[in-house]
Design a protein around this motif. Sequence first.
Motif, PDB file in Angstrom:
ATOM      1  N   UNK A  20       0.822  -1.137  -0.179  1.00  0.00           N
ATOM      2  CA  UNK A  20      -0.005  -0.192   0.098  1.00  0.00           C
ATOM      3  C   UNK A  20       0.703   1.363  -0.023  1.00  0.00           C
ATOM      4  N   UNK A  21       2.154   1.247   0.310  1.00  0.00           N
ATOM      5  CA  UNK A  21       2.796   2.429   0.547  1.00  0.00           C
ATOM      6  C   UNK A  21       4.068   2.283  -0.523  1.00  0.00           C
ATOM      7  N   UNK A  22       4.450   3.365  -0.838  1.00  0.00           N
ATOM      8  CA  UNK A  22       5.493   3.329  -2.015  1.00  0.00           C
ATOM      9  C   UNK A  22       6.393   4.757  -1.700  1.00  0.00           C
ATOM     10  N   UNK A  23       7.594   4.487  -1.690  1.00  0.00           N
ATOM     11  CA  UNK A  23       8.581   5.743  -1.210  1.00  0.00           C
ATOM     12  C   UNK A  23       8.988   6.414  -2.814  1.00  0.00           C
ATOM     13  N   UNK A  24       8.938   7.707  -2.693  1.00  0.00           N
ATOM     14  CA  UNK A  24       9.158   8.499  -3.803  1.00  0.00           C
ATOM     15  C   UNK A  24      10.163   9.538  -3.434  1.00  0.00           C
ATOM     16  N   UNK A  25      10.978   9.637  -4.328  1.00  0.00           N
ATOM     17  CA  UNK A  25      11.948  10.603  -4.392  1.00  0.00           C
ATOM     18  C   UNK A  25      11.631  11.771  -5.423  1.00  0.00           C
ATOM     19  N   UNK A  26      11.470  13.002  -4.670  1.00  0.00           N
ATOM     20  CA  UNK A  26      11.124  14.160  -5.735  1.00  0.00           C
ATOM     21  C   UNK A  26      12.324  15.176  -5.758  1.00  0.00           C
ATOM     22  N   UNK A  27      12.881  15.182  -7.117  1.00  0.00           N
ATOM     23  CA  UNK A  27      14.380  15.638  -7.261  1.00  0.00           C
ATOM     24  C   UNK A  27      14.065  16.986  -7.745  1.00  0.00           C
ATOM     25  N   UNK A  28      14.745  17.991  -6.996  1.00  0.00           N
ATOM     26  CA  UNK A  28      14.665  19.415  -7.550  1.00  0.00           C
ATOM     27  C   UNK A  28      16.204  19.887  -7.705  1.00  0.00           C
ATOM     28  N   UNK A  29      16.235  21.053  -8.892  1.00  0.00           N
ATOM     29  CA  UNK A  29      17.392  21.586  -9.339  1.00  0.00           C
ATOM     30  C   UNK A  29      16.981  22.988  -9.394  1.00  0.00           C
ATOM     31  N   UNK A  30      17.653  23.754  -8.668  1.00  0.00           N
ATOM     32  CA  UNK A  30      17.443  25.233  -8.629  1.00  0.00           C
ATOM     33  C   UNK A  30      16.019  25.561  -8.437  1.00  0.00           C
ATOM     34  N   UNK A  31      15.479  24.933  -7.274  1.00  0.00           N
ATOM     35  CA  UNK A  31      14.303  25.216  -6.755  1.00  0.00           C
ATOM     36  C   UNK A  31      12.969  24.534  -7.518  1.00  0.00           C
ATOM     37  N   UNK A  32      13.451  23.660  -8.757  1.00  0.00           N
ATOM     38  CA  UNK A  32      12.294  23.406  -9.751  1.00  0.00           C
ATOM     39  C   UNK A  32      12.310  21.957  -9.641  1.00  0.00           C
TER      40      UNK A  32
END
Length: 253
Positions: A20-32
């Motif tokens: 039911x749970x999945x880890x996700x990485x949200x990757x940002x560069x220059x705040x985007x």
Amino acid sequence: MSNLEPTRRIERLILDTDESNCATLIILFNQKIVKSVGVDSLITIIGRDPKCAIPLESDTEISRQHARIRIGLTPDGTKQYLLSDLGSTNGTFLNGKRLDPNQEMLLSDGDTFDIGQHLFKFAILDHSNEKFMTGSLSQISLFDLIQVIENNRLTCILVIRSQTMVARLYLNDGLIVDCDLDIKPEAGKVIDYGVESLRGLDAFRKLATIQEGLFEVEKYEFHFPVNIQTSTNTNLVLDTLREIDEANAGIEN
């Protein structure tokens, strides 16, 4: 039996413990946001080497094999995610603190870590029932959140609650199709039904000004009626922000 077979068995066991749970990485560069990546392998290597699970070849401050995320199990069988620096030149910084080489640190929902010029936001997404993700706009901006939904091609309602309003943004396969919003009245102001309601583009323009509040994303299996026509979310957001800037400039003048 090959040397890889025990690892495959362990990996299957770990990934089957909590679907039911999945880890996700949200990757940002220059705040985007650059992209969002699911962490679903036993070992995930981040580095400049193109063979890494998460390759960031253009970032010269990142080592070829810079950091690792390992999936482990607690004694009661709960999945956990462990971050370590692989002896990189410029280090890995978890919530602002540099990790010692090969030191494993537990990642919790909402943690951030810096590698080179990139910022990683770690999130546990709940895929059970309808709820996909919850959090605060202090951790991720509204427009970054919309991009995460678009990247995952979700059909969902994004609900945002602030001190002054409750908004609902409707998306089909990640594309914005409608919005409605209830504004709490100012002290002493009397309006019908206790709230002032907006719909469609008017609601989205008001929603675009929200910077603080709590959000939750609820998944749906059916598509919503289209009340906002747009080719891409990016076009809609840019057009809306331009209209807000023009309106503000007119007020100032």
